[in-house]
Motif scaffolding. Structure first.
Motif, short mmCIF file in Angstrom:
data_model
loop_
_atom_site.label_atom_id
_atom_site.label_comp_id
_atom_site.label_asym_id
_atom_site.label_seq_id
_atom_site.Cartn_x
_atom_site.Cartn_y
_atom_site.Cartn_z
N VAL A 101 0.83 -1.21 0.00
CA VAL A 101 0.00 0.00 0.00
C VAL A 101 0.86 1.25 0.00
CG1 VAL A 101 -0.30 0.23 2.51
CG2 VAL A 101 -2.08 1.05 0.94
N ASP A 102 1.96 1.22 0.74
CA ASP A 102 2.84 2.39 0.76
C ASP A 102 3.49 2.60 -0.61
OD1 ASP A 102 2.29 2.98 3.38
OD2 ASP A 102 4.04 1.94 4.21
N ALA A 103 3.85 1.50 -1.27
CA ALA A 103 4.44 1.62 -2.60
C ALA A 103 3.43 2.18 -3.59
CB ALA A 103 4.95 0.26 -3.08
N SER A 104 2.18 1.72 -3.53
CA SER A 104 1.16 2.21 -4.44
C SER A 104 0.85 3.69 -4.19
CB SER A 104 -0.12 1.38 -4.31
OG SER A 104 0.06 0.09 -4.88
N LEU A 105 0.79 4.08 -2.94
CA LEU A 105 0.56 5.49 -2.63
C LEU A 105 1.68 6.36 -3.20
CD1 LEU A 105 -0.65 5.16 1.07
CD2 LEU A 105 -2.02 5.99 -0.86
N TYR A 116 -9.16 -0.42 -2.66
CA TYR A 116 -7.95 -1.24 -2.66
C TYR A 116 -8.34 -2.71 -2.69
CZ TYR A 116 -2.97 -2.02 -1.59
OH TYR A 116 -1.62 -2.35 -1.64
N TYR A 117 -8.00 -3.37 -3.80
CA TYR A 117 -8.35 -4.77 -4.01
C TYR A 117 -7.20 -5.72 -3.66
CZ TYR A 117 -12.07 -3.35 -7.43
OH TYR A 117 -13.14 -2.83 -8.09
N GLN A 118 -7.56 -6.88 -3.13
CA GLN A 118 -6.63 -7.99 -3.17
C GLN A 118 -6.77 -8.61 -4.55
OE1 GLN A 118 -7.34 -11.41 -0.61
NE2 GLN A 118 -5.19 -12.00 -0.70
N HIS A 119 -5.68 -8.61 -5.33
CA HIS A 119 -5.73 -8.96 -6.74
C HIS A 119 -6.05 -10.44 -6.96
CE1 HIS A 119 -3.94 -7.39 -10.77
NE2 HIS A 119 -5.05 -8.05 -10.96
N ARG A 120 -5.48 -11.30 -6.16
CA ARG A 120 -5.77 -12.73 -6.18
C ARG A 120 -5.66 -13.26 -4.76
NH1 ARG A 120 -6.99 -11.41 -10.55
NH2 ARG A 120 -6.67 -12.44 -12.57
N PRO A 121 -6.53 -14.21 -4.37
CA PRO A 121 -6.46 -14.77 -3.02
C PRO A 121 -5.13 -15.45 -2.75
CG PRO A 121 -8.53 -15.34 -4.10
CD PRO A 121 -7.65 -14.75 -5.15
N ASP A 122 -4.66 -15.31 -1.53
CA ASP A 122 -3.42 -15.95 -1.08
C ASP A 122 -3.79 -17.25 -0.38
OD1 ASP A 122 -1.11 -16.77 0.12
OD2 ASP A 122 -0.74 -14.92 1.22
N LYS A 142 -5.36 5.27 4.95
CA LYS A 142 -4.58 5.01 3.73
C LYS A 142 -5.45 4.50 2.59
CE LYS A 142 -0.05 4.27 5.83
NZ LYS A 142 1.13 3.36 5.94
N ILE A 143 -6.54 3.81 2.94
CA ILE A 143 -7.51 3.38 1.94
C ILE A 143 -8.90 3.71 2.46
CG2 ILE A 143 -5.99 1.52 1.18
CD1 ILE A 143 -7.83 -0.49 2.53
N ARG A 144 -9.87 3.83 1.54
CA ARG A 144 -11.24 4.15 1.95
C ARG A 144 -12.15 2.92 1.92
NH1 ARG A 144 -13.59 8.49 -1.64
NH2 ARG A 144 -15.18 8.61 0.00
#
Length: 315
Positions: A101-105, A116-122, A142-144
């Protein structure tokens, strides 16, 4: 611009968004994003891996989106994703999320991420732990809103029990209708929005691709089963029928396909991707296309569930 709500937490966006995955980081893409915003599009979809993924450089597409929307941040809803890695498989552990999240911000050049999505389940991290961390990021500002991408019904329900999920993103179009079985009914039950990616079948449903060689030599779609061999021929037959129907209605095949998606539920917000502003304008024309019961029945006859030949992904 028509608007729709995603989830019950207050997220409201334009009825059509813009997917930026295939946009190169150039001035035409900047103009397209800014032009879309001028036309009333408010939702812009990116991810940390979009852009030059094969070169293992995260954040390229996010930088493009951030650059294009600089100075107009409050007009836009920015959605991005975390969780796909180059070599470690999907990730959703707390340490990885906080780093991501810090990198994306930073790449986006903004103070908060709208969705903010989790792109694929872990598979190695319980979804409760992942969503718990995301809930903490909501508290931190940091996210809404929280989203999931390509998640199963069980994971969606478990995630939603930890913190309200505002949107689920999964492929959905006239030739990818698997979500109709379980995902869409569940989202309606839980009050979660749905964001279809590839709503035009990765461009196939636009009618612009007439033969395999229409795809550039470096186009990733050349490796997708639905674009190959006999599958291509059979799928093109469906598109030709949709084009004929669209012509009779005075719209394009792309507009017909998007209009069909929009009537599947008022919680659905497709995000067709394009790098061209004229395509954005064409896609927005779908909002003016009215489909009667007879139209819907004809579309169902032409393109019933399971009509597409070939699997969604390579391999």
């Amino acid at each position: 611009m028509q608007t729709r709500k995603l989830g019950r937490e207050g997220l409201e966006v334009s009825a059509l968004g813009l997917g930026t995955m295939m946009m190169p980081n150039d001035e035409e893409s900047v103009r397209t994003i800014q032009g879309a915003l001028d036309l009333g599009v408010t939702m812009f979809d990116t991810a940390d891996i979009y852009g030059e993924f094969l070169q293992q450089r995260f954040g390229i597409n996010e930088k493009l989106v951030g650059r294009a929307l600089k100075g107009r941040r409050e007009e836009a809803v920015i959605a991005t994703k975390f969780g796909i890695t180059h070599s470690q498989g999907p990730k959703g552990d707390p340490a990885y999320i906080k780093k991501s999240v810090d990198a994306s911000l930073f790449h986006l050049g903004i103070d908060y991420i709208d969705l903010y999505y989790q792109h694929r389940p872990d598979p190695n991290t319980p979804i409760e732990e992942t969503v718990g961390t995301l809930a903490d990021l909501v508290k931190e500002g940091k996210i809404r809103y929280i989203g999931l991408s390509e998640a199963s019904p069980d994971l969606i329900r478990r995630a939603h029990s930890v913190h309200p999920i505002s949107a689920v993103e999964t492929e959905y179009s006239l030739w990818s209708r698997e979500v109709e079985d379980e995902i869409l009914p569940l989202l309606k039950e839980l009050g979660i929005g749905f964001v279809p990616y590839s709503p035009l079948g990765r461009g196939f449903l636009t009618g612009q691709i007439k033969k395999f060689d229409d795809l550039p030599e470096d186009d990733y779609r050349r490796y997708y089963p639905r674009f190959q061999g006999e599958n291509f021929v059979k799928n093109l037959e469906v598109v030709t029928l949709l084009e004929t129907m669209a012509s009779q209605k005075g719209c394009t095949a792309a507009q017909l396909g998007l209009a069909w998606l929009l009537v599947q539920g008022d919680h659905i917000v497709p995000i067709p991707g394009t790098k061209r502003l004229d395509r954005v304008q064409e896609n927005l024309g779908a909002l003016q296309v009215s489909l009667s019961e007879n139209d819907l029945a004809e579309i169902e006859r032409i393109s019933p569930k399971g009509i597409a030949m070939g699997s969604r992904f390579p391999g």
